[in-house]
Design an enzyme around this catalytic site. Structure first.
Site, PDB file in Angstrom:
ATOM      1  N   HIS A 195      17.722  76.287  17.929  1.00 25.28           N
ATOM      2  CA  HIS A 195      17.334  75.851  19.269  1.00 25.28           C
ATOM      3  C   HIS A 195      18.223  74.707  19.746  1.00 25.28           C
ATOM      4  O   HIS A 195      18.538  73.795  18.968  1.00 25.28           O
ATOM      5  CB  HIS A 195      15.865  75.394  19.240  1.00 25.28           C
ATOM      6  CG  HIS A 195      15.357  74.863  20.544  1.00 25.28           C
ATOM      7  ND1 HIS A 195      14.855  73.596  20.692  1.00 25.28           N
ATOM      8  CD2 HIS A 195      15.271  75.444  21.767  1.00 25.28           C
ATOM      9  CE1 HIS A 195      14.477  73.407  21.948  1.00 25.28           C
ATOM     10  NE2 HIS A 195      14.725  74.518  22.614  1.00 25.28           N
ATOM     11  N   SER A 196      18.664  74.804  20.983  1.00 22.95           N
ATOM     12  CA  SER A 196      19.292  73.695  21.698  1.00 22.95           C
ATOM     13  C   SER A 196      20.488  73.135  20.917  1.00 22.95           C
ATOM     14  O   SER A 196      21.378  73.877  20.504  1.00 22.95           O
ATOM     15  CB  SER A 196      18.235  72.624  21.987  1.00 22.95           C
ATOM     16  OG  SER A 196      18.693  71.678  22.917  1.00 22.95           O
TER      17      SER A 196
END
Length: 359
Positions: A195-196
């Site tokens: 994620h991210s």
């Protein structure tokens, strides 16, 4: 005991599972007061009492976050890791080096970057529907589980998980690459979720162990490819990371990659940077399926197709998975903690069931 804490404990569901933890990255180095470990990575695992066939899941948090982003929501509900275990999957959740339970001391890992504060995080996590921090889809964000200002207990809980990144992204991505590769050696082949800002180090780690990756979910990952952010010291010179990625024909330095930047209206207002044709193949990342996942109200909609184009150009089996196209609406960047967080997870598990053969 405070009544609010009593209520949290009383409302939590009783679950049955096996669970534990361990460390990867046993790398002794001299420290100011004797021998210490350089950047070990904490791994928390949980397995159902009756595991179902299939590879385990490895969950890598984003930004300055930590494993708790996947284990529990800021309003006290079971997180993605718990939900996956209830579905019969074994799950490994990490605290990336220098985050959460993986300690960071600047004498060992180098200086920390700036703390990520409310003003920096708000446009990403809870974008206002209008104003300078807005994005074209911000008005669709309806699934945030609490208030949208500091002082709200849910927002404050979510902000507590955020810490600084390492100041040198090259060191950060190289360290994450090594630690994830070591974990995959122990538990893979695995379905990897990132994620991210966890994306670059995860891509590098998966590239280092392609035979240990059954599939990769890139959720709202830092980009677009070849991103240069001098204010953050960030230069994704290898395309996806500041750390090496394997190309064919091979390169020994990212300066050997010939790129071209152009405006393509169908991909949005941000110019896209790709390899100049004929493009080098992403020799390792092309060995397993990849899903690029984006939420309906995310600012990452402005460049998610850039990542897909880059991976496809390198020969990868890649698919753009926009939650709205799968009937899941109202989510933002932190889909794993939002009110309907089980719905985005269902999109992931359905995709994995279709793309990954049971083991």
């Amino acid at each position: 005991m405070n009544p609010s804490v009593q209520n949290i404990i009383a409302s939590a569901e009783v679950t049955t599972s096996r669970r534990g933890s361990f460390w990867v990255g046993i790398e002794p180095v001299p420290g100011p007061l004797g021998t210490v470990m350089r950047g070990p990575m904490f791994v928390e695992w949980e397995a159902p009492a009756d595991p179902q066939p299939g590879p385990p899941w490895v969950l890598v948090h984003g930004g300055g976050g930590q494993a708790i982003d996947y284990t529990v929501t800021p309003d006290g509900r079971r997180g993605w890791s718990r939900l996956l275990v209830e579905q019969g999957h074994t799950v490994f959740v990490v605290d990336r080096p220098g985050h959460g339970r993986s300690p960071h001391h600047p004498d060992i890992l180098g200086p920390m970057g700036p703390q990520l504060g409310f003003e920096f995080l708000r446009p990403i996590f809870i974008p206002p529907p209008e104003g300078p921090d807005s994005n074209p889809a911000a008005h669709l964000h309806t699934q945030w589980p609490g208030g949208r200002e500091p002082g709200d207990p849910v927002y404050d809980q979510s902000l507590c998980t955020s810490g600084p990144l390492l100041a040198d992204p090259r060191e950060m991505h190289a360290l994450e690459r090594a630690r994830l590769a070591e974990l995959l050696d122990l538990v893979g082949p695995a379905i990897v979720v990132t994620h991210s800002a966890g994306g670059p180090g995860t891509f590098a780690g998966a590239d280092a162990r392609p035979d240990k990756v059954a599939a990769l979910f890139a959720i709202e990952t830092l980009g677009p490819p070849f991103l240069k952010r001098p204010d953050m010291g960030m230069d994704l010179a290898w395309g996806l990371a500041c750390a090496p990625i394997t190309y064919d024909p091979p390169v020994t330095d990212p300066s050997e990659l010939d790129t071209v930047t152009e405006e393509r209206a169908e991909l949005g207002p941000i110019p896209i940077t790709l390899q100049r044709e004929p493009a080098r193949r992403l020799a390792h990342l092309s060995q397993f399926p990849i899903a690029v996942v984006t939420a309906e109200s995310s600012m990452f909609l402005g460049f998610d197709r850039h990542l897909v184009e880059f991976l496809a150009q390198g020969g990868c089996d890649v698919e753009l998975v926009r939650l709205a196209d799968h009937g899941v609406h109202g989510n933002g960047h932190m889909m794993m903690i939002e009110r309907n967080h089980a719905e985005p997870l269902r999109v992931l598990t359905d995709w994995a069931a279709r793309k990954v053969a049971p083991q």
